[in-house]
Design a protein around this motif. Structure first.
Motif, mmCIF file in Angstrom:
data_model
loop_
_atom_site.group_PDB
_atom_site.id
_atom_site.type_symbol
_atom_site.label_atom_id
_atom_site.label_comp_id
_atom_site.label_asym_id
_atom_site.label_seq_id
_atom_site.Cartn_x
_atom_site.Cartn_y
_atom_site.Cartn_z
ATOM 1 N N ASN A 67 92.171 -27.100 -68.320
ATOM 2 C CA ASN A 67 93.529 -27.119 -68.853
ATOM 3 C C ASN A 67 94.477 -27.270 -67.668
ATOM 4 O O ASN A 67 94.792 -26.316 -66.963
ATOM 5 N N ALA A 68 94.900 -28.496 -67.427
ATOM 6 C CA ALA A 68 95.805 -28.831 -66.323
ATOM 7 C C ALA A 68 96.259 -30.267 -66.518
ATOM 8 O O ALA A 68 95.584 -31.049 -67.189
ATOM 9 N N ARG A 69 97.374 -30.614 -65.920
ATOM 10 C CA ARG A 69 97.830 -32.001 -65.992
ATOM 11 C C ARG A 69 96.876 -32.924 -65.253
ATOM 12 O O ARG A 69 96.512 -33.991 -65.739
ATOM 13 N N ASP A 70 96.470 -32.507 -64.045
ATOM 14 C CA ASP A 70 95.655 -33.347 -63.178
ATOM 15 C C ASP A 70 94.281 -32.742 -62.967
ATOM 16 O O ASP A 70 94.154 -31.514 -62.796
ATOM 17 N N LEU A 71 93.277 -33.589 -62.920
ATOM 18 C CA LEU A 71 91.928 -33.175 -62.534
ATOM 19 C C LEU A 71 91.465 -34.084 -61.400
ATOM 20 O O LEU A 71 91.558 -35.313 -61.491
ATOM 21 N N HIS A 72 90.995 -33.462 -60.321
ATOM 22 C CA HIS A 72 90.474 -34.189 -59.170
ATOM 23 C C HIS A 72 89.035 -33.728 -58.913
ATOM 24 O O HIS A 72 88.673 -32.590 -59.222
ATOM 25 N N LEU A 81 91.088 -38.212 -61.146
ATOM 26 C CA LEU A 81 90.388 -38.789 -62.287
ATOM 27 C C LEU A 81 91.139 -38.641 -63.596
ATOM 28 O O LEU A 81 90.934 -39.435 -64.519
ATOM 29 N N VAL A 82 92.016 -37.649 -63.696
ATOM 30 C CA VAL A 82 92.815 -37.443 -64.901
ATOM 31 C C VAL A 82 94.235 -37.079 -64.496
ATOM 32 O O VAL A 82 94.444 -36.262 -63.587
ATOM 33 N N ARG A 83 95.213 -37.689 -65.147
ATOM 34 C CA ARG A 83 96.592 -37.218 -65.132
ATOM 35 C C ARG A 83 97.108 -37.340 -66.560
ATOM 36 O O ARG A 83 97.381 -38.436 -67.048
ATOM 37 N N GLN A 84 97.234 -36.197 -67.243
ATOM 38 C CA GLN A 84 97.700 -36.221 -68.632
ATOM 39 C C GLN A 84 99.148 -36.723 -68.665
ATOM 40 O O GLN A 84 100.014 -36.200 -67.962
ATOM 41 N N SER A 85 99.387 -37.717 -69.498
ATOM 42 C CA SER A 85 100.694 -38.369 -69.542
ATOM 43 C C SER A 85 101.653 -37.723 -70.533
ATOM 44 O O SER A 85 102.866 -37.901 -70.438
ATOM 45 N N GLY A 86 101.122 -36.980 -71.484
ATOM 46 C CA GLY A 86 101.964 -36.325 -72.486
ATOM 47 C C GLY A 86 101.867 -34.818 -72.353
ATOM 48 O O GLY A 86 101.803 -34.285 -71.237
#
Length: 373
Positions: A292-297, A344-349
């Protein structure tokens, strides 16, 4: 708040995400040497601009560097008369990466007024000791200030340092006047720089704080929605592993994935888990993490022979679309070409809890640590 502070400081202690609560200005005097000499009043001409910052000791030696990049070697004599910012960092540390826009901006803004920024690159992972990898990182992050390569931790030990990132501020007399640990507190850091420059006879350094633009992994984290913390894959510091039968140390093993709960992770496929990394032995292995986070690296490395490794990312079983990170496309495709941190992830909403999965189409990848933002 306690989870936030604990999970965002990279430590050996890895890295910190400090903010005002973790600012340390009054570091114990045992950290530095020659304290009686450091306490002298100094140049009388500076008295009208004397900073209220305490004297913490003499700036420790930088002589332990195994190499210098962007600069010839620097020593105390060359730095006398300059205000010095020493930044302990390592290039795969997300918390260090997110400080770089600010450090670059300070180096450029105050260079002509007498500020010298020195990045001390002290590695955590083995691949961060490779000078070629450090040079690639310097180019990637557009760093032009001096870098002391501290692969044997000699400078780290001279400072009694214990985390990344940490800033040490020294005045024109070579005395350490402040220490800030972790991300955040950028306005405070710039105020320290300005006050020490004023003390050194550059009163016009004062002004509005710098607000550098940053994108991709260098952008500031979304603290309000951060519920996941740094997680190591190697067994030496691994936690919250959810695959059946646990991690098998230094052994080739066929792992099976369980559906992870929040902040758990697991492996599928044939892996060998070492102290600091997991190596995929056969193609089509995967790693999953419930986050649960905006970004995952994820810190990843290519095959031992340097050949790239292709991968695909899925979020809750689907291509990421608009939620892809800077190192993937909308279909979730990416390639590990060098040892570094991959976004690898940046949630846009709206930031929500999701299950992340990365499947490697080629054998040989190394996986080190998850970080979030």
């Amino acid at each position: 708040m306690l989870f936030f502070l604990a999970s965002l400081f990279r430590k050996r202690l890895r890295c910190w995400f400090a903010g005002a609560a973790l600012v340390a200005l009054g570091l114990g005097v045992a950290t530095f040497t020659n304290l009686s000499a450091a306490g002298e009043a100094g140049d009388k001409a500076m008295k009208s601009h004397r900073s209220d910052l305490p004297v913490l000791g003499q700036l420790p030696s930088l002589g332990g560097a195994s190499a210098w990049l962007n600069s010839p070697p620097l020593d105390a004599a060359q730095l006398r008369g300059k205000v010095v910012l020493v930044d302990f960092w390592t290039y795969s540390c997300i918390n260090c990466i997110r400080t770089l826009p600010h450090v670059r901006a300070w180096a450029e803004k105050y260079r002509a007024q007498g500020l010298v920024v020195i990045g001390v690159h002290t590695p955590e992972f083995g691949f961060e000791k490779d000078n070629a990898n450090i040079r690639k990182a310097i180019a990637r992050f557009k760093i032009d200030y001096p870098i002391a390569v501290d692969s044997e931790h000699r400078i780290w030990n001279a400072f009694n340092n214990n985390a990344w990132p940490v800033f040490y501020f020294a005045d024109a007399q070579g005395r350490v006047r402040a220490r800030l640990a972790g991300e955040g507190s950028y306005d405070k850091a710039e105020t320290i720089i300005q006050s020490l420059l004023a003390e050194a006879g550059k009163p016009h350094a004062a002004g509005a704080p710098t607000t550098p633009w940053a994108s991709a992994e260098q952008a500031a984290p979304d603290i309000a929605h951060l519920r996941s913390g740094e997680t190591y894959v190697g067994y030496e510091q691994a936690s919250n592993f959810s695959s059946p039968n646990g991690l098998k140390r230094d052994a080739t093993y066929d792992y099976v994935m369980n559906a992870p709960h929040l902040n758990e992770w697991g492996l599928a496929g044939n892996w060998t888990v070492g102290a600091e990394r997991a190596n995929l032995n056969r193609a089509d292995g995967s790693i999953a993490y419930r986050f649960n986070a905006r970004d995952l690296h994820l810190v990843l490395g290519p095959r031992a022979d340097g050949m790239p490794v292709r991968f695909q990312v899925r979020i809750d079983g689907h291509a990421p679309g608009a939620d892809h990170g800077s190192d993937t496309d909308a279909e979730g495709n990416g390639v590990v070409t060098e040892a570094r941190l991959y976004q690898l992830v940046r949630q846009s909403g709206k930031v929500k809890e999701h299950t992340f999965e990365i499947r490697f189409l080629d054998a040989g990848v190394g996986a080190f640590a998850f970080t979030f933002g």
